[in-house]
Design an enzyme around this catalytic site. Structure first.
Site, PDB file in Angstrom:
ATOM      1  N   ARG A  53       0.707  -1.333  -0.161  1.00  0.00           N
ATOM      2  CA  ARG A  53       0.083  -0.038  -0.002  1.00  0.00           C
ATOM      3  C   ARG A  53       0.882   1.178  -0.057  1.00  0.00           C
ATOM      4  O   ARG A  53       0.708   2.220  -0.770  1.00  0.00           O
ATOM      5  CB  ARG A  53      -0.821   0.050   1.370  1.00  0.00           C
ATOM      6  CG  ARG A  53      -2.174  -0.863   0.971  1.00  0.00           C
ATOM      7  CD  ARG A  53      -2.741  -1.269   2.528  1.00  0.00           C
ATOM      8  NE  ARG A  53      -1.468  -2.380   2.674  1.00  0.00           N
ATOM      9  CZ  ARG A  53      -1.509  -3.474   2.321  1.00  0.00           C
ATOM     10  NH1 ARG A  53      -2.744  -3.971   1.729  1.00  0.00           N
ATOM     11  NH2 ARG A  53      -0.802  -4.445   2.714  1.00  0.00           N
ATOM     12  N   THR A  54       1.932   1.280   0.966  1.00  0.00           N
ATOM     13  CA  THR A  54       2.507   2.770   0.933  1.00  0.00           C
ATOM     14  C   THR A  54       3.121   3.030  -0.306  1.00  0.00           C
ATOM     15  O   THR A  54       3.202   4.086  -0.676  1.00  0.00           O
ATOM     16  CB  THR A  54       3.296   2.553   2.313  1.00  0.00           C
ATOM     17  OG1 THR A  54       2.823   2.307   3.124  1.00  0.00           O
ATOM     18  CG2 THR A  54       3.980   4.015   2.511  1.00  0.00           C
ATOM     19  N   LYS A  83      26.250  -3.324  -2.407  1.00  0.00           N
ATOM     20  CA  LYS A  83      27.558  -3.071  -2.518  1.00  0.00           C
ATOM     21  C   LYS A  83      28.242  -2.395  -1.211  1.00  0.00           C
ATOM     22  O   LYS A  83      29.350  -2.276  -1.228  1.00  0.00           O
ATOM     23  CB  LYS A  83      28.151  -2.400  -3.856  1.00  0.00           C
ATOM     24  CG  LYS A  83      27.507  -2.906  -5.256  1.00  0.00           C
ATOM     25  CD  LYS A  83      27.957  -1.913  -6.237  1.00  0.00           C
ATOM     26  CE  LYS A  83      26.993  -1.822  -7.226  1.00  0.00           C
ATOM     27  NZ  LYS A  83      27.160  -0.620  -8.307  1.00  0.00           N
ATOM     28  N   ARG A 104      10.960   3.697   2.924  1.00  0.00           N
ATOM     29  CA  ARG A 104      10.757   2.954   3.874  1.00  0.00           C
ATOM     30  C   ARG A 104      12.127   1.949   4.333  1.00  0.00           C
ATOM     31  O   ARG A 104      12.665   1.806   3.274  1.00  0.00           O
ATOM     32  CB  ARG A 104       9.704   1.944   3.686  1.00  0.00           C
ATOM     33  CG  ARG A 104       9.652   0.766   4.828  1.00  0.00           C
ATOM     34  CD  ARG A 104       8.399  -0.275   4.571  1.00  0.00           C
ATOM     35  NE  ARG A 104       7.388   0.424   4.721  1.00  0.00           N
ATOM     36  CZ  ARG A 104       5.920   0.143   4.663  1.00  0.00           C
ATOM     37  NH1 ARG A 104       6.090  -1.221   4.497  1.00  0.00           N
ATOM     38  NH2 ARG A 104       4.742   0.660   5.098  1.00  0.00           N
TER      39      ARG A 104
HETATM   40  N1   CP Z   1      -0.114   0.064   5.839  1.00  0.00           N
HETATM   41  C1   CP Z   1       0.828  -0.414   5.270  1.00  0.00           C
HETATM   42  O1   CP Z   1       2.104   0.468   5.511  1.00  0.00           O
HETATM   43  O2   CP Z   1       1.130  -1.254   4.069  1.00  0.00           O
HETATM   44  P1   CP Z   1       2.216  -1.695   3.290  1.00  0.00           P
HETATM   45  O3   CP Z   1       3.159  -2.509   4.305  1.00  0.00           O
HETATM   46  O4   CP Z   1       1.634  -2.854   2.573  1.00  0.00           O
HETATM   47  O5   CP Z   1       2.962  -0.576   2.664  1.00  0.00           O
END
Ligand code: CP
Length: 306
Positions: A53-54, A83, A104
């Site tokens: 999703r994110t 690397k 992320r």
């Molecule tokens: N809600 C959320 O962070 O989902 P994902 O891990 O799929 O990005």
């Protein structure tokens, strides 16, 4: 309100006025798309941890605003991190190519570190077990959409509160809105002390519980979360708690008519699929709202929305 160049790293860095403004802008994006708002701008989408999703909602949000997207979904395979390049050096370079970075990373504090390596805005899509502020903004948007207000609500947050970054960010943001919070978790997965201290300091009413049944009929929002196998240092500890919460359709008898079940997703077994067809299920609409909130954030931090 001027967000141009602002990083979105951690909820305590964002004021109530700023949150309310993001939610208002997101509501406008939901009503009226603006397909060329960010034409010729570039989003770098850097995912060092799995995401559905994110990542995809950031990338879709960017494309629906006319942006181009660069990046990687499997940093461990396809980036020079493999690397041995440091996160600092990667971000410094990517900041020379892109106008804004959504990322992320499994390390707590990684988004803050990234923000020190570039002057381009960093949008934190989750840093380890620490924070997931853009998720929280879409959670607040969804709570407001379903309850017509944010203030004075009874909200249960259930599951992995120890490692659940969405729960940390959400509890801290709700502190602005005079909530009554119920934290439901096995003792070993309760909310970390630093979050509880933050809530006490901000005079938030909260209590801790082990059973959903003790709180479900009192709340306006039941915020379920997954027990996150990948964050447990000891696999045996995960086995002990993995199926501790399973929301079933019959548990919804007697809940408030306005009660909505939310979940940041992905779910594993903690919400039975039979709940999906009830009027209380709202987790897929919640995921859709991520698109509008992230469109709003991109427009704001790039200075095209005020
Ligand atoms: N809600 C959320 O962070 O989902 P994902 O891990 O799929 O990005």
């Amino acid at each position: 309100m001027d967000f141009k160049g602002k990083d979105i790293i951690s909820i305590p860095d964002i004021s109530k006025q700023e949150i309310d403004h993001v939610l208002a802008i997101a509501a406008k994006m939901k009503k009226k798309p603006n397909p060329s708002l960010l034409k010729d701008k570039v989003l770098a989408s850097l995912f060092y941890e799995p995401s559905t999703r994110t990542r995809l909602s950031f990338e879709t949000a960017a494309e629906r605003l006319g942006m181009r997207v660069i990046g990687f979904a499997e940093a461990g395979v396809s980036s020079s991190g493999k690397k041995g390049e440091s996160l600092h050096d990667s971000i410094k370079n990517i900041g020379l190519y892109a106008d804004v970075i959504a990322m992320r990373h499994p390390a707590e504090g990684s988004a803050r570190l990234a923000s020190e390596a570039t002057d381009k805005p960093i949008l934190n899509g989750g840093d380890g077990a620490n924070q997931h502020p853009t998720q929280t903004l879409l959670d607040l948007f969804t709570i407001k959409e379903t309850q017509k207000k944010l203030s004075g609500l009874d909200i249960a947050i259930v599951g992995d509160l120890k490692f659940g970054r969405t729960t940390h960010s959400l509890a801290q943001a709700l502190a602005y809105y005079n909530p009554r919070l119920y934290f439901v978790a096995p003792e070993a997965l309760q909310m970390p002390d630093h979050i509880l201290k933050f809530l006490k300091k901000n005079k938030v009413k909260f209590s801790q519980h082990e059973k959903i049944e003790n709180v479900i009929n009192k709340v306006d929002i039941l915020y379920m979360t997954r027990i996150q196998k990948e964050r447990f240092p000891d696999p045996l500890e995960y086995e002990r708690v993995k199926n501790v919460y399973v929301l079933t359709e019959d548990m919804l008898e007697g809940v408030k008519p306005n009660m909505k079940v939310m979940h940041p997703l992905p779910r594993v077994d903690e919400i039975e699929p039979s709940v999906d067809k009830t009027k209380h299920a709202y987790y897929f609409q919640q995921a859709e709202n991520g698109l509008y909130v992230r469109q709003g954030l991109l427009g704001l931090v790039l200075g095209k929305l005020k």
